[in-house]
Design a protein around this motif. Sequence first.
Motif, mmCIF file in Angstrom:
data_model
loop_
_atom_site.group_PDB
_atom_site.id
_atom_site.type_symbol
_atom_site.label_atom_id
_atom_site.label_comp_id
_atom_site.label_asym_id
_atom_site.label_seq_id
_atom_site.Cartn_x
_atom_site.Cartn_y
_atom_site.Cartn_z
ATOM 1 N N LEU A 238 0.839 -1.184 0.000
ATOM 2 C CA LEU A 238 0.000 0.000 0.000
ATOM 3 C C LEU A 238 0.882 1.245 0.000
ATOM 4 N N VAL A 239 0.616 2.169 -0.916
ATOM 5 C CA VAL A 239 1.338 3.438 -0.936
ATOM 6 C C VAL A 239 0.342 4.583 -0.838
ATOM 7 N N GLY A 240 0.807 5.709 -0.290
ATOM 8 C CA GLY A 240 -0.132 6.810 -0.128
ATOM 9 C C GLY A 240 0.491 8.111 0.299
ATOM 10 N N ASN A 241 -0.157 8.748 1.269
ATOM 11 C CA ASN A 241 0.074 10.105 1.749
ATOM 12 C C ASN A 241 -0.668 11.115 0.883
ATOM 13 N N LEU A 242 -0.909 12.273 1.480
ATOM 14 C CA LEU A 242 -1.637 13.348 0.818
ATOM 15 C C LEU A 242 -1.020 14.660 1.285
ATOM 16 N N PHE A 243 -0.096 15.179 0.467
ATOM 17 C CA PHE A 243 0.658 16.354 0.876
ATOM 18 C C PHE A 243 -0.103 17.663 0.657
ATOM 19 N N VAL A 244 -1.180 17.635 -0.130
ATOM 20 C CA VAL A 244 -1.926 18.873 -0.385
ATOM 21 C C VAL A 244 -3.091 18.976 0.596
ATOM 22 N N GLU A 246 -5.637 22.307 2.794
ATOM 23 C CA GLU A 246 -5.792 23.734 3.035
ATOM 24 C C GLU A 246 -4.834 24.162 4.139
ATOM 25 N N ILE A 247 -4.572 25.446 4.236
ATOM 26 C CA ILE A 247 -3.447 25.950 5.008
ATOM 27 C C ILE A 247 -3.543 25.613 6.493
ATOM 28 N N GLU A 248 -4.742 25.455 7.022
ATOM 29 C CA GLU A 248 -4.862 25.224 8.462
ATOM 30 C C GLU A 248 -4.945 23.736 8.822
ATOM 31 N N THR A 249 -4.793 22.862 7.832
ATOM 32 C CA THR A 249 -4.846 21.422 8.081
ATOM 33 C C THR A 249 -3.496 20.799 7.742
ATOM 34 N N PRO A 250 -2.839 20.153 8.702
ATOM 35 C CA PRO A 250 -1.556 19.491 8.396
ATOM 36 C C PRO A 250 -1.732 18.440 7.306
ATOM 37 N N ARG A 251 -0.690 18.256 6.505
ATOM 38 C CA ARG A 251 -0.778 17.285 5.423
ATOM 39 C C ARG A 251 -0.767 15.860 5.972
ATOM 40 N N ASN A 252 -1.305 14.949 5.205
ATOM 41 C CA ASN A 252 -1.376 13.541 5.584
ATOM 42 C C ASN A 252 -0.063 12.878 5.154
ATOM 43 N N ASP A 253 0.925 12.845 6.040
ATOM 44 C CA ASP A 253 2.256 12.390 5.638
ATOM 45 C C ASP A 253 2.871 11.381 6.603
ATOM 46 N N ALA A 254 2.022 10.718 7.397
ATOM 47 C CA ALA A 254 2.542 9.767 8.384
ATOM 48 C C ALA A 254 2.822 8.393 7.784
ATOM 49 N N GLY A 255 2.437 8.182 6.537
ATOM 50 C CA GLY A 255 2.630 6.877 5.928
ATOM 51 C C GLY A 255 4.036 6.681 5.397
ATOM 52 N N VAL A 256 4.638 5.558 5.756
ATOM 53 C CA VAL A 256 5.923 5.161 5.158
ATOM 54 C C VAL A 256 5.678 3.941 4.271
ATOM 55 N N GLU A 257 4.404 3.725 3.959
ATOM 56 C CA GLU A 257 3.894 2.638 3.135
ATOM 57 C C GLU A 257 3.832 1.332 3.921
ATOM 58 N N VAL A 258 2.937 0.472 3.524
ATOM 59 C CA VAL A 258 2.575 -0.675 4.346
ATOM 60 C C VAL A 258 2.652 -1.963 3.528
ATOM 61 N N VAL A 259 3.236 -2.996 4.139
ATOM 62 C CA VAL A 259 3.212 -4.345 3.588
ATOM 63 C C VAL A 259 2.244 -5.166 4.421
ATOM 64 N N LEU A 260 1.162 -5.650 3.808
ATOM 65 C CA LEU A 260 0.190 -6.490 4.508
ATOM 66 C C LEU A 260 0.321 -7.917 4.004
ATOM 67 N N LEU A 261 0.648 -8.812 4.906
ATOM 68 C CA LEU A 261 0.758 -10.227 4.564
ATOM 69 C C LEU A 261 -0.588 -10.896 4.800
ATOM 70 N N GLY A 262 -1.092 -11.562 3.770
ATOM 71 C CA GLY A 262 -2.400 -12.177 3.854
ATOM 72 C C GLY A 262 -2.373 -13.564 4.453
ATOM 73 N N SER A 263 -3.560 -14.063 4.767
ATOM 74 C CA SER A 263 -3.726 -15.417 5.295
ATOM 75 C C SER A 263 -5.047 -15.960 4.763
ATOM 76 N N ASN A 264 -5.345 -17.201 5.067
ATOM 77 C CA ASN A 264 -6.571 -17.823 4.565
ATOM 78 C C ASN A 264 -7.807 -17.449 5.370
ATOM 79 N N ASP A 265 -7.639 -16.734 6.467
ATOM 80 C CA ASP A 265 -8.783 -16.442 7.345
ATOM 81 C C ASP A 265 -9.218 -14.974 7.267
ATOM 82 N N ASN A 266 -8.916 -14.315 6.143
ATOM 83 C CA ASN A 266 -9.330 -12.932 5.910
ATOM 84 C C ASN A 266 -8.738 -11.935 6.903
ATOM 85 N N THR A 267 -7.567 -12.236 7.407
ATOM 86 C CA THR A 267 -6.860 -11.283 8.257
ATOM 87 C C THR A 267 -5.522 -10.946 7.603
#
Length: 326
Positions: A238-244, A246-267
């Motif tokens: 998963l890749v993301g972040n949202l740097f844009v 409005e001026i009074e809202t901090p940008r969404n930049d806490a993501g360093v991207e995520v690796v999700l390992l799947g399993s057979n039980d939907n977790t």
Amino acid sequence: MPASSKILENRNGQLVDVISTKAKDLNNIDMVTDAIWTDYDNDNDDDLMIVGEWMSITILENNDSRFTKKSIPNLKNTTGWWFSIEQGDFDSDGDMDYIAGYLGLNYKYKTSIEEPFDIYYKDFDANGKKDIVLGYYNANKHYPLRGFSCSSNQVPILKNNIEKYDLFASMEINDVYGEDNLSDALHYQADTFANSYLENLGNGKFQISNLPIEAQLSSINDILIDDFNADGNLDALLVGNLFVSEIETPRNDAGVEVVLLGSNDNTFKSLANSKSGFFANKDAKKIKSLKGLHENFILVANTNDSLQIFNKNSNLKLQVKHFILN
């Protein structure tokens, strides 16, 4: 305002817009941000699944190459700011499941079905230009999101009607703009901001659950599905972040991207960046795999920044191979 999307049919090398005859529901479908062809109902034809801003996860079912919006109760309360969607049979039961990328649960704005974050769009001061009013709930009361200064700059008549900051602070959104004004404005609301997993239960039913907390730290703009660690279960990058913002809202930049390992039980289990080698903390908008002659790569495209290329081996140990500068 809602926008129309199109289906372009290839007729002997000419791309022809066929929504008027084959997909009328794409007219004013809203602001689409991503779409996939998917056989969600296992009837051996491709349906169309769409996500977008201020819209619910939407399926246009394919019936003899004509696409009509399918009413699915489980998806009605999914309205919001969706950025991405991808598919895979994560539980190995023979039908497609889905990961949908969103704003995440770590943003300034919060929402729920009971107390939704919402928007109104109308020319509130009759100056020929439409205005945007955002609303939120606090202790079951509905308030305008913007303070008096920002609100009165956009709708100047508020200065004459209200005059004082402390008075504005005590007023609900109906008191500020008038119930009649709001009732005929274009109005949208968001039911959730959670990045989500949709388990396909069959017969047009889905079980929706939040992705792990590691996948909620920022927005998810794109998703890459594969069995990255070769254990027989599908995984997701998963890749993301949202740097844009409005001026009074901090940008969404806490993501360093995520690796999700799947399993057979939907977790899913999140794999630490130190173990995966996958670290992409920029304003990432797209992720793609690239098969080379001797090596496999994963490419991450970043807004106003370099293209990251990771070398991938069968054990999901990603290494930064190159940075291609603008």
